[in-house]
Design an enzyme around this catalytic site. Sequence first.
Site, PDB file in Angstrom:
ATOM      1  N   GLY A   1      -3.218  -5.881   1.369  1.00 14.97           N
ATOM      2  CA  GLY A   1      -3.459  -7.134   0.668  1.00 14.97           C
ATOM      3  C   GLY A   1      -3.892  -6.983  -0.773  1.00 14.97           C
TER       4      GLY A   1
ATOM      5  N   GLY B   1      -2.077  -5.791  -3.177  1.00 11.95           N
ATOM      6  CA  GLY B   1      -0.964  -6.090  -4.075  1.00 11.95           C
ATOM      7  C   GLY B   1      -0.036  -4.926  -4.333  1.00 11.95           C
TER       8      GLY B   1
ATOM      9  CB  SER C   1       4.413  -4.496  -1.205  1.00 10.15           C
ATOM     10  OG  SER C   1       4.196  -3.531  -0.198  1.00 10.15           O
TER      11      SER C   1
ATOM     12  CB  SER D   1      -1.786   6.877   0.907  1.00  6.96           C
ATOM     13  OG  SER D   1      -1.774   6.112  -0.275  1.00  6.96           O
TER      14      SER D   1
END
Length: 198
Positions: free
Chosen positions: A36, A38, A40, A107
């Site tokens: 969430g 951001g 992507s 990651s």
Amino acid sequence: MKASNLTWHQTTITKQERRNQNGHGSCVLWFTGLSGSGKSTIANAVSSELFRHGINEYVLDGDNIRHGLNKDLGFSEQDRTENIRRIGEVAKLFVDSGKIVTTAFISPFQADRDQVRELFDDDEFFEIHIDCPLEECEKRDPKQLYAKARRGEIKDFTGINSPYEEPENPDLVIHTNLLSIQESVEVIIHFLQKKNLL
């Protein structure tokens, strides 16, 4: 079982020749951050801006990779490490092909990100922390994952019941609670220009 009797076969066309033909450098922009935050959104926005200017680019997204290449992996610490190892190797192939690749993966572990960095030459891997407070990520919760994790429906969810290790020495930090998407893109493009990759 590890394969044996393998020999690396040098390709006829080198990475530098591909870069020369493209007219730009190649690298991986490794976006790391909470769900969430951001990642992507920013990865795709940067990719679109590069594409618009004729730059060879590609987006590797965490969810998309888990639909195919890594569909056999779960979210245990061991599986997360293998997930990142595999995508690091894929990203390396894209860099070798002369592309600027943006990756959007939580990651969460510093050791895993460091291991990926070691795959690349200098100025080929850039760790970019997409930094957004947990509270803001929970408010956004575009996939309703935090809500499910809070209800106990998702185990090992980063930020709730599994740790996220913030980058120790990121190449760039983007505060998505303070910057717009376009402002974030401009910061990253400027960074690439300073590195003489564009």
